[in-house]
Design a protein around this motif. Structure first.
Motif, PDB file in Angstrom:
ATOM      1  N   LEU A 197       0.832  -1.198   0.000  1.00  0.00           N
ATOM      2  CA  LEU A 197       0.000   0.000   0.000  1.00  0.00           C
ATOM      3  C   LEU A 197       0.871   1.254   0.000  1.00  0.00           C
ATOM      4  N   THR A 198       0.343   2.326  -0.567  1.00  0.00           N
ATOM      5  CA  THR A 198       1.018   3.615  -0.505  1.00  0.00           C
ATOM      6  C   THR A 198       0.183   4.576   0.332  1.00  0.00           C
ATOM      7  N   PHE A 199       0.852   5.444   1.100  1.00  0.00           N
ATOM      8  CA  PHE A 199       0.113   6.405   1.933  1.00  0.00           C
ATOM      9  C   PHE A 199       0.146   7.810   1.341  1.00  0.00           C
ATOM     10  N   LEU A 200       0.781   7.959   0.158  1.00  0.00           N
ATOM     11  CA  LEU A 200       0.826   9.240  -0.551  1.00  0.00           C
ATOM     12  C   LEU A 200       1.391  10.355   0.328  1.00  0.00           C
ATOM     13  N   GLY A 201       2.306  10.002   1.199  1.00  0.00           N
ATOM     14  CA  GLY A 201       2.859  10.981   2.131  1.00  0.00           C
ATOM     15  C   GLY A 201       3.517  12.181   1.479  1.00  0.00           C
ATOM     16  N   PRO A 202       4.468  11.963   0.566  1.00  0.00           N
ATOM     17  CA  PRO A 202       5.150  13.111  -0.040  1.00  0.00           C
ATOM     18  C   PRO A 202       4.216  14.054  -0.788  1.00  0.00           C
ATOM     19  N   GLU A 203       3.179  13.500  -1.432  1.00  0.00           N
ATOM     20  CA  GLU A 203       2.275  14.342  -2.214  1.00  0.00           C
ATOM     21  C   GLU A 203       1.412  15.258  -1.356  1.00  0.00           C
ATOM     22  N   LEU A 204       1.269  14.925  -0.063  1.00  0.00           N
ATOM     23  CA  LEU A 204       0.344  15.675   0.798  1.00  0.00           C
ATOM     24  C   LEU A 204       1.028  16.738   1.655  1.00  0.00           C
ATOM     25  N   VAL A 205       2.332  16.916   1.507  1.00  0.00           N
ATOM     26  CA  VAL A 205       3.049  17.883   2.343  1.00  0.00           C
ATOM     27  C   VAL A 205       2.531  19.297   2.108  1.00  0.00           C
TER      28      VAL A 205
END
Length: 386
Positions: A197-205
């Motif tokens: 799974l990906t948590f899309l962390g970098p995209e949400l900064v």
């Protein structure tokens, strides 16, 4: 009528349980009984007639053969299914409540799918104790254990295990950008021995920076705590550039402060307060998430409003958290483990992306910092901790 003397025996096969032995005795009795009927059918009846003997013999003989064939198969089944052996490469220590919470979420996912640790599944844990530079050594250890699967909870762990083995399936609960970081060929068709799974962390900064400014309109100087090596070079570069661009558009001066290990937080916060930062944004990273309680406490101590990557940060004292729940991702990763243990291959299991992002505000922390959060802003939150 001639009667056979029935002799029962107890099989002495290695690994049989008490239940297996009882089953063997029952099957022995059935087989003996069936063969007795064969012999009885071959003998004349009491009235001297033998007209029904062939049909009786045929039926009895078929029964005996079926019972004899089923006996070893049922005995093997009673020995139980194979116990799965998997590895779990941890960033923090099992002694840490924050790290243990993630492990417990994964264990919950296994229980929901019928696995019992220590019975139907055995987990080999390896902990880096907050030092991701230890991942390669620990990954090699796990790869040498002939495991059925390895769980690598984050991108740095996954990259270490990827270098250690190209054959053992790898499940990753929280990837940043798995394609850019070279973990999978594509989200739909991973193509190798990694999925998850990906948590899309970098995209949400940039979204988090916007929420921070919306909550505190007077903020003009924000410190950004980040960990080099948390993601691949390109993912990290894109994340930093996008955040700096967002800061300029919000009239915010961004101060990047790096942390590479657990012993660098005091130095980092000394630099942050020395630069007179108004607030703090915590970039996504395995180290910074594992140390979220430590960071939240330091931010409160230095009176810094803060926002980070997930609700778990706000629950432990941070002002705000926005993103996919990482505990939920850990729990859901057990679905991949289950599918792979049942025969699926990682190459054919698409990487799952989160569809729900949670925004949590901690008003207890706001009060401790002397802040007033507008009620209209609170309405944006999925949960307000009071």
């Amino acid at each position: 009528m001639l009667k056979m003397r029935r002799r029962h025996f107890t099989p002495s096969l290695p690994g049989l349980t008490r239940q297996s032995i009882l089953l063997c005795k029952k099957m022995d009795a059935r087989v003996t009984s069936a063969f007795t009927r064969v012999f009885d059918a071959l003998l004349p009846a009491h009235d001297g007639s033998t007209t029904s003997a062939p049909n009786l013999c045929r039926r009895a003989f078929i029964t005996a053969l079926a019972a004899a064939a089923a006996w070893p198969r049922l005995a093997r089944a009673q020995q139980g299914a194979k116990v799965a052996r998997i590895g779990y490469l941890m960033t923090g220590s099992l002694a840490s409540p924050e790290a243990r919470a993630m492990v417990d979420a994964f264990r919950q996912g296994l229980r929901e799918r019928g696995y019992v640790e220590g019975q139907s599944i055995v987990i080999e844990y390896r902990s880096a104790d907050g030092r991701i530079e230890r991942f390669p050594q620990l990954a090699n250890e796990l790869a040498s254990l002939n495991l059925d699967l390895i769980l690598a909870p984050n991108t740095p762990a996954a990259r270490a295990v990827q270098r250690a083995t190209h054959t053992i399936p790898i499940v990753v609960p929280a990837m940043g950008d798995p394609v850019e970081d070279g973990l999978v060929a594509s989200l739909a068709r991973p193509g190798g021995n990694i999925t998850g799974l990906t948590f899309l962390g970098p995209e949400l900064v940039t979204k988090r920076l916007g929420l921070l400014k919306q909550a505190l309109p007077n903020v003009s100087r924000v410190a950004a705590l980040w960990q080099p090596g948390a993601f691949g070079e390109r993912t990290t570069r894109d994340m930093l550039q996008a955040t700096e661009a967002a800061a300029r558009s919000l009239a915010i001066e961004l101060q990047l402060v790096e942390v590479r290990g657990v012993d660098e937080f005091d130095r980092a916060f000394f630099a942050i307060t020395g630069n007179r930062a108004d607030a703090l944004i915590v970039f996504p990273s395995t180290l910074l998430f594992t140390e979220r309680k430590h960071i939240a406490d330091l931010a409160t101590k230095h009176r810094l409003p803060s926002i980070a990557q997930a609700r778990e940060f706000a629950e432990l004292g941070g002002l705000m958290g926005y993103g996919a729940s990482l505990a939920d991702l850990q729990r859901r990763s057990a679905t991949y483990v289950d599918k792979i243990l049942k025969g699926a291959t990682p190459a054919d299991l698409p990487v799952e992306q989160p569809t729900k992002f949670e925004f949590v505000i901690n008003l207890k922390t706001a009060k401790a910092l002397g802040l007033t959060i507008a009620e209209s802003f609170q309405l944006l939150a999925d949960e307000v901790i009071e």
